[in-house]
Design an enzyme around this catalytic site. Structure first.
Site, short mmCIF file in Angstrom:
data_model
loop_
_atom_site.label_atom_id
_atom_site.label_comp_id
_atom_site.label_asym_id
_atom_site.label_seq_id
_atom_site.Cartn_x
_atom_site.Cartn_y
_atom_site.Cartn_z
CE LYS A 68 2.32 3.57 6.08
NZ LYS A 68 2.89 4.62 5.22
CG ASN A 89 0.87 7.62 9.37
OD1 ASN A 89 -0.16 8.22 9.69
ND2 ASN A 89 2.06 8.21 9.35
CG ASP A 105 2.52 8.33 5.92
OD1 ASP A 105 3.55 8.71 6.51
OD2 ASP A 105 2.22 7.13 5.78
CB ALA A 129 -0.60 1.72 -7.86
CB ALA A 156 -5.59 -4.98 -10.39
CE1 TYR A 219 15.44 6.05 5.87
CE2 TYR A 219 13.21 6.65 5.22
CZ TYR A 219 14.07 5.95 6.05
OH TYR A 219 13.56 5.16 7.05
#
Length: 275
Positions: A68, A89, A105, A129, A156, A219
């Site tokens: 991405k 995306n 997204d 993250a 980080a 999912y």
């Protein structure tokens, strides 16, 4: 519309992706008989060469992990939302052959959370993250969140999200993923972006508020232990399938230029999951 056009999803591993099910069902329902959508195994480092090698019949690309961020670099133009998220995306072929990068997204996440009742001024906790957390922070900003707390194992990685928070003008603070991580589940909205199994221990320790909205990006399997515990407490639940459909609808319309047949795409997705 019978002209042969192609689209596909890039990422690795990609064999499990349900995107072809959704998009191909959409083409059939919309009468786009010359269109097809497929999977392409592609690591982030391979993405520029793969995209450069595609012929003019390729109308668009969905980009999943881990490409991405790399998708931004191949685009001649980047949408404001993709720029804010620092990730794309979606790649759309323009008439001159160049690529336009977007991030459905973020738009999809805003849509499903709004449908779940999330309104401006909410507090948001993001678990994790990584790449999906970028979209979560950007979506929180677009929803008018009052504050975002990012709970993660690597400080980080959280720091890499601060430019996203600044771009969408939402206050963000970091919290450590430790024995007290479950205390951050009391926000108005909890968005879990972590891999399968990582959030399972939080399900045991969580003290959910019934008004909380939980969006779990997973999912499979469903429900996750986190989602099951939240639902039992009376929380509103949004799953990764909801986002998968919403972001695909945006991509379909980008690629084809016609309205997406959402009901047919949703039915195909439900049938594929049931199977």
């Amino acid at each position: 519309m019978t002209a042969a056009r192609r689209a596909g999803v890039l990422g690795t591993p990609i064999a499990h992706s349900l995107s072809p099910v959704i998009h191909n069902a959409g083409y059939a329902a919309a009468g786009l008989t010359g269109w097809s959508y497929t999977r392409i195994e592609c690591a982030a480092a391979e993405l520029p060469d793969v995209v450069a090698g595609l012929g003019p019949e390729w109308a668009g690309l969905s980009v999943t992990m881990p490409g991405k961020e790399a998708a931004l670099a191949v685009a001649a133009e980047v949408s404001p939302v993709a720029a804010a998220a620092g990730a794309a995306n979606t790649l759309v072929r323009r008439p001159d052959g160049s690529w336009y990068a977007d991030n459905t997204d973020v738009v999809g996440m805003v849509e499903v959370l709004t449908d779940a009742g999330v309104r401006s001024g909410a507090t948001v906790t993001v678990l994790g993250a990584g790449g999906t957390a970028r979209a979560a922070v950007a979506a929180a900003g677009r929803l008018g969140a009052r504050a975002v707390t990012v709970v993660a194992r690597r400080p980080a990685a959280v720091e890499e999200l601060r430019p996203v928070a600044r771009a969408v003008d939402v206050p963000m603070r970091a919290a450590a993923w430790d024995d007290d991580a479950a205390t951050h589940l009391g926000a108005d909205v909890v968005i879990s972006t972590v891999p399968k199994g990582v959030a399972d221990p939080l399900a045991v320790a969580a003290d959910w508020r019934p008004g909380t909205v939980l969006f779990d990006a997973l999912y499979d399997p469903w429900p996750t232990p986190l989602a099951a515990s939240a639902e039992a407490a009376g929380c509103r639940i949004v799953s990764g399938l909801d986002l998968l459909l919403a972001q695909a609808v945006g991509q379909f319309e980008h690629f084809t230029g016609v309205a997406a047949p959402r009901a047919a795409m949703a039915a195909a997705l439900a049938a594929a999951r049931a199977a």
